[in-house]
Design a protein around this motif. Sequence first.
Motif, PDB file in Angstrom:
ATOM      1  N   PRO A  66      14.265 -17.386  10.191  1.00 53.97           N
ATOM      2  CA  PRO A  66      15.249 -16.225  10.854  1.00 53.97           C
ATOM      3  C   PRO A  66      14.777 -14.872  10.552  1.00 53.97           C
ATOM      4  CG  PRO A  66      16.549 -17.714   9.706  1.00 53.97           C
ATOM      5  CD  PRO A  66      14.919 -17.818   8.821  1.00 53.97           C
ATOM      6  N   ARG A  67      14.788 -14.454  12.296  1.00 51.57           N
ATOM      7  CA  ARG A  67      14.405 -13.377  12.903  1.00 51.57           C
ATOM      8  C   ARG A  67      15.375 -12.170  12.573  1.00 51.57           C
ATOM      9  NH1 ARG A  67      16.369 -13.291  18.673  1.00 51.57           N
ATOM     10  NH2 ARG A  67      18.138 -13.743  17.307  1.00 51.57           N
ATOM     11  N   ARG A  68      16.701 -12.617  12.175  1.00 51.31           N
ATOM     12  CA  ARG A  68      16.953 -11.221  10.405  1.00 51.31           C
ATOM     13  C   ARG A  68      16.702 -11.609   9.363  1.00 51.31           C
ATOM     14  NH1 ARG A  68      21.477 -11.801   7.526  1.00 51.31           N
ATOM     15  NH2 ARG A  68      21.980 -13.960   8.157  1.00 51.31           N
ATOM     16  N   GLY A  69      15.640 -10.180   8.578  1.00 55.38           N
ATOM     17  CA  GLY A  69      15.601 -10.636   7.378  1.00 55.38           C
ATOM     18  C   GLY A  69      13.955 -10.722   7.089  1.00 55.38           C
ATOM     19  N   LYS A  70      13.722 -10.897   8.344  1.00 53.32           N
ATOM     20  CA  LYS A  70      11.827 -11.128   8.091  1.00 53.32           C
ATOM     21  C   LYS A  70      11.218 -10.196   7.929  1.00 53.32           C
ATOM     22  CE  LYS A  70       7.926 -14.081   9.110  1.00 53.32           C
ATOM     23  NZ  LYS A  70       7.883 -15.258   8.821  1.00 53.32           N
ATOM     24  N   PHE A  71      10.996  -9.217   7.876  1.00 52.26           N
ATOM     25  CA  PHE A  71      10.748  -8.440   7.597  1.00 52.26           C
ATOM     26  C   PHE A  71      10.670  -8.420   6.065  1.00 52.26           C
ATOM     27  CE2 PHE A  71       9.694  -3.827   6.319  1.00 52.26           C
ATOM     28  CZ  PHE A  71       8.543  -3.254   6.361  1.00 52.26           C
ATOM     29  N   TRP A  72      12.061  -8.042   5.482  1.00 47.79           N
ATOM     30  CA  TRP A  72      12.117  -7.891   3.885  1.00 47.79           C
ATOM     31  C   TRP A  72      11.770  -9.059   3.135  1.00 47.79           C
ATOM     32  CZ3 TRP A  72      12.361  -2.936   3.060  1.00 47.79           C
ATOM     33  CH2 TRP A  72      13.004  -2.384   3.945  1.00 47.79           C
ATOM     34  N   ARG A  73      11.880 -10.274   3.791  1.00 45.13           N
ATOM     35  CA  ARG A  73      11.897 -11.521   3.150  1.00 45.13           C
ATOM     36  C   ARG A  73       9.993 -10.969   3.200  1.00 45.13           C
ATOM     37  NH1 ARG A  73      13.738 -16.437   4.218  1.00 45.13           N
ATOM     38  NH2 ARG A  73      12.875 -18.172   2.828  1.00 45.13           N
ATOM     39  N   MET A  74       9.114 -10.724   3.796  1.00 40.81           N
ATOM     40  CA  MET A  74       7.715 -11.064   3.625  1.00 40.81           C
ATOM     41  C   MET A  74       6.796  -9.472   2.554  1.00 40.81           C
ATOM     42  SD  MET A  74       6.252 -11.889   7.234  1.00 40.81           S
ATOM     43  CE  MET A  74       4.617 -11.701   6.488  1.00 40.81           C
ATOM     44  N   LEU A  75       8.060  -8.689   2.522  1.00 41.18           N
ATOM     45  CA  LEU A  75       7.298  -7.077   2.404  1.00 41.18           C
ATOM     46  C   LEU A  75       6.890  -7.068   0.811  1.00 41.18           C
ATOM     47  CD1 LEU A  75       7.272  -4.617   3.096  1.00 41.18           C
ATOM     48  CD2 LEU A  75       9.137  -3.243   2.250  1.00 41.18           C
ATOM     49  N   PRO A  76       8.131  -8.315  -0.209  1.00 36.67           N
ATOM     50  CA  PRO A  76       7.172  -7.881  -1.450  1.00 36.67           C
ATOM     51  C   PRO A  76       6.336  -8.191  -1.821  1.00 36.67           C
ATOM     52  CG  PRO A  76      10.191  -8.208  -1.301  1.00 36.67           C
ATOM     53  CD  PRO A  76       9.169  -8.584  -0.002  1.00 36.67           C
ATOM     54  N   ALA A  77       5.520  -9.647  -1.206  1.00 37.36           N
ATOM     55  CA  ALA A  77       3.986  -9.840  -1.496  1.00 37.36           C
ATOM     56  C   ALA A  77       3.036  -8.544  -1.460  1.00 37.36           C
ATOM     57  CB  ALA A  77       3.974 -11.241  -1.126  1.00 37.36           C
ATOM     58  N   PRO A  78       2.927  -7.937  -0.370  1.00 45.10           N
ATOM     59  CA  PRO A  78       1.966  -6.937   0.079  1.00 45.10           C
ATOM     60  C   PRO A  78       1.973  -5.609  -0.685  1.00 45.10           C
ATOM     61  CG  PRO A  78       3.354  -7.168   1.769  1.00 45.10           C
ATOM     62  CD  PRO A  78       3.886  -8.010   0.696  1.00 45.10           C
ATOM     63  N   VAL A  79       3.941  -5.026  -1.290  1.00 44.76           N
ATOM     64  CA  VAL A  79       4.267  -4.328  -1.544  1.00 44.76           C
ATOM     65  C   VAL A  79       3.658  -4.256  -3.373  1.00 44.76           C
ATOM     66  CG1 VAL A  79       5.915  -2.737  -2.697  1.00 44.76           C
ATOM     67  CG2 VAL A  79       5.680  -3.417  -0.501  1.00 44.76           C
ATOM     68  N   LEU A  80       3.708  -5.654  -3.796  1.00 43.89           N
ATOM     69  CA  LEU A  80       3.335  -6.036  -5.583  1.00 43.89           C
ATOM     70  C   LEU A  80       2.040  -6.003  -5.702  1.00 43.89           C
ATOM     71  CD1 LEU A  80       6.489  -8.160  -6.520  1.00 43.89           C
ATOM     72  CD2 LEU A  80       6.424  -5.215  -6.910  1.00 43.89           C
ATOM     73  N   GLY A  81       1.507  -6.667  -4.500  1.00 38.97           N
ATOM     74  CA  GLY A  81       0.158  -7.283  -4.364  1.00 38.97           C
ATOM     75  C   GLY A  81      -0.415  -6.095  -5.020  1.00 38.97           C
ATOM     76  N   ALA A  82      -0.910  -5.027  -3.907  1.00 40.01           N
ATOM     77  CA  ALA A  82      -1.446  -3.643  -3.313  1.00 40.01           C
ATOM     78  C   ALA A  82      -2.288  -3.191  -4.694  1.00 40.01           C
ATOM     79  CB  ALA A  82      -0.922  -2.737  -2.129  1.00 40.01           C
ATOM     80  N   PRO A  83      -0.575  -2.317  -4.985  1.00 42.39           N
ATOM     81  CA  PRO A  83      -1.314  -2.008  -6.741  1.00 42.39           C
ATOM     82  C   PRO A  83      -1.786  -2.413  -7.680  1.00 42.39           C
ATOM     83  CG  PRO A  83       0.756  -2.228  -6.562  1.00 42.39           C
ATOM     84  CD  PRO A  83       0.496  -2.636  -5.175  1.00 42.39           C
ATOM     85  N   LEU A  84      -1.664  -3.888  -7.644  1.00 40.00           N
ATOM     86  CA  LEU A  84      -1.950  -4.808  -8.591  1.00 40.00           C
ATOM     87  C   LEU A  84      -3.347  -4.799  -8.330  1.00 40.00           C
ATOM     88  CD1 LEU A  84      -2.047  -6.837 -10.909  1.00 40.00           C
ATOM     89  CD2 LEU A  84      -0.499  -8.853  -9.602  1.00 40.00           C
ATOM     90  N   PHE A  85      -4.285  -5.473  -6.970  1.00 36.02           N
ATOM     91  CA  PHE A  85      -4.822  -5.517  -6.812  1.00 36.02           C
ATOM     92  C   PHE A  85      -6.382  -4.148  -6.971  1.00 36.02           C
ATOM     93  CE2 PHE A  85      -8.199  -5.132  -2.604  1.00 36.02           C
ATOM     94  CZ  PHE A  85      -8.516  -6.852  -2.836  1.00 36.02           C
ATOM     95  N   PHE A  86      -5.352  -3.057  -6.830  1.00 33.50           N
ATOM     96  CA  PHE A  86      -6.204  -1.999  -7.667  1.00 33.50           C
ATOM     97  C   PHE A  86      -6.510  -2.064  -8.561  1.00 33.50           C
ATOM     98  CE2 PHE A  86      -5.432   1.924  -8.430  1.00 33.50           C
ATOM     99  CZ  PHE A  86      -7.096   3.197  -7.841  1.00 33.50           C
TER     100      PHE A  86
END
Length: 790
Positions: A66-86
């Motif tokens: 659904p269009r509503r909540g699409k951004f927040w549905r995807m956000l946890p993956a890059p937010v958690l993945g970037a510091p782990l990648f570092f």
Amino acid sequence: MAHFSSDRSWRTFKRGLLNHYVLNGLEVALGLFLVTTLVQLIWGTQHAAAASVGVIVSIIVDNPAPRRGKFWRMLPAPVLGAPLFFLVQLMHQHLVLLGMLAVLSTFLGFLWMAWGKRGAPIAIAVVLAMVLGMSVPKPPEGQLLAAAAESTLFFSIGAGMFLVYAVIANTLLNFRYRVQFIADTVLSLAALMLEQARMVLPEAARHVGLDGETVDGEAYGDNLADRNFGKFSRTGLPQQHMGQLMARHAAFADQLQAARDIVLESPRTPRRQRLAGMLLQMLEIRDHLLACELDLEHLRKAPEQAPMLLAQQATLRALAMELVHLADSLLLGRKPRPMSNLDALLRPMQMASQTPVQRLEESLPDHFDADVSPQALSRELSERIVRIHEEVSRLVGLGRDEVEPDLAVVRASWQMFVSPTAWSWTPFKGLMSWDAPPLRHAIRAALAIAVGYVVVQMLPWNAHAYWVLLTIVVVLRGSLAQTLERRTIRVLGTLLGCVAALAILSAHLSPLGLILCLTLAQGVAHGFALRRYLFTAMGATVLGLVQAHMLHAGGSTTFHMFERVVDTLIGTGIAWAFAYVLPSWERSQLPALVQRVLKAQAAHASTSLAVDQLQAVDNAPELAWRLARREAYDSLSALIQAVDRSLKEPRAVQPPLQALELFQAHCYQLLGQMSSVKIMLMMRRGQTPSPFAVQQLKDTAASIDACLLQAPQIAASDADAQRPAKMPAPERVPGPEDRDQLIPWLMRRLATARILASQLQQDAVQIRQLLAREETLPPVQAEAAQAQST
């Protein structure tokens, strides 16, 4: 026959290409190409490779939503993945700390599985960020921090750019997704109707004219129902078609929920309202189909009813083909063709329903001892099939923009039937139990990663250890059935992918050419992840090898191929072995699933028999019934899928399959009885029911509620006492002009519903007793007891 096979293959191929999975794969592939190319043109190939890692991690969670909540549905993956990648890059020189980080991140990442279908992609994305961090080449001495920060910066740039792109693309493709989900649901309904047509005739004659008829290309049927065709034969039951019919119902329930989230979101425009109306119309057709199963056993035993059964089967088959044509037109973006003229098929049933019969009054005593006439049952089935024809005609009319949807029902269903988009801490509380499957799977995965990490340190090419860990992550699933399903396919897909990657890298393509290959591989890997995992494994192999080549900018291609094959075999073997560590056998989840089904059946019966719905001035009772109906079907779908997964588990830990299948069959029969009663009551909406009818409805609702929700011991001991006397029926189902004939049919349905509720509770008691007995036996005796019970 060859022409038929080729034509069928072409139809399946077209439906596969026009499916929302492929469209989503093309969308993410285009996003990867745009982001990677832009970064490559501005900052160069090395930074483009790091940005592509951020894009790939974000792609994991980019699915039609659904269009509503699409951004927040995807956000946890890059937010958690970037510091782990570092952090992974910082620990390149500290192998022990790197291994500990890999184990800890895997454990924490897989805890997201507690959020179900929403959390699973995030769990994979987080662990993938960790694994791909290992693929970044080690920088020179003294430049570790700067190099890690730089690559993480471009990881974040790639992820951020793709996140914006994904939200915009999802919005632009929203209506096309709606159409595709509706088409998938129509195909699933057609497959269900075709299977119901097979059930009309006696088992010895079910193959006549229908074995060559299939509905290929649907989203969920290929993954569940087709695998269940032989399930009943494995347990000694001859009713193979019944097993597939229940699996089709479960597949349709899954497809419905996936479509609800997309189609019922903000249906404010006429086009969206029409699609939402089509979805709700299919729910009505499903209820009529379920009611068609009632009393078929008696009809099949009457030889004189064979001609009418053949006509009824032919009509259902023709209606299923009308649904197939409707779905194909939607996928192709064409206006559906008008409904075919089926008068020749319908005429025998219409004539039978119009035959004069003896009229019956409402003032009937409570119980009768008369037998049910096969002629009356056949007329009832004919009436239902005629109604199904009317509902299918309305569905086609909605698809052709010739019929207006029921806007009151659409608006009432908008927010009530869409899955929540906000993240909640409630699923996390379920992890506090040691028996919680997500917790056990997280521990299992962490241990597998630990062993895999130790093993790869012993290999001569441990610089590419990430491939073993990546294989473990994608093969090791939450259940043994899913792990075994991916085990062989992963190896075969890797071999084929290695050959393709070898050809690509041997061509010495330009950076832009490599980005194009990366894009194509990502589109294939993502687009077929839930449909054809072989293609996904091939695409993922090409993706990983080409990306590793871009990151390292050199190396022996041939040797890398050999490494990848060996790494895949090692990772697959470790994942297979750890599938048996801290296992969450399906049998441990079955008591809770059975109890959920009982509660859902009781709630559905209560709302179906509610007297206040006859005089309601608003849609509140109707909405409550629709919610209860959804939970009844969803709970049954969850149980059927759990039983399906248990078939791949060791025989000693398999649940009592025969008892579970009888339980499922009785559940669908009770749903059919309640659907029939609901239809009868809706025919009398706005009229004052007789006191006799009101009392019968209330007594039956209380009896079913008490039977399904009371203590098992009471249900088991009093089951026979609760069994009502046999009820008769008049000569046909009442039409609007014959409402005084409702009571005899109502009495028959209510009496049968009480019997089924009693049988359901007895089935539940037997399942609990068998599970408890097998838990206390040694493995050898448990296997023998399980074999005896099936």
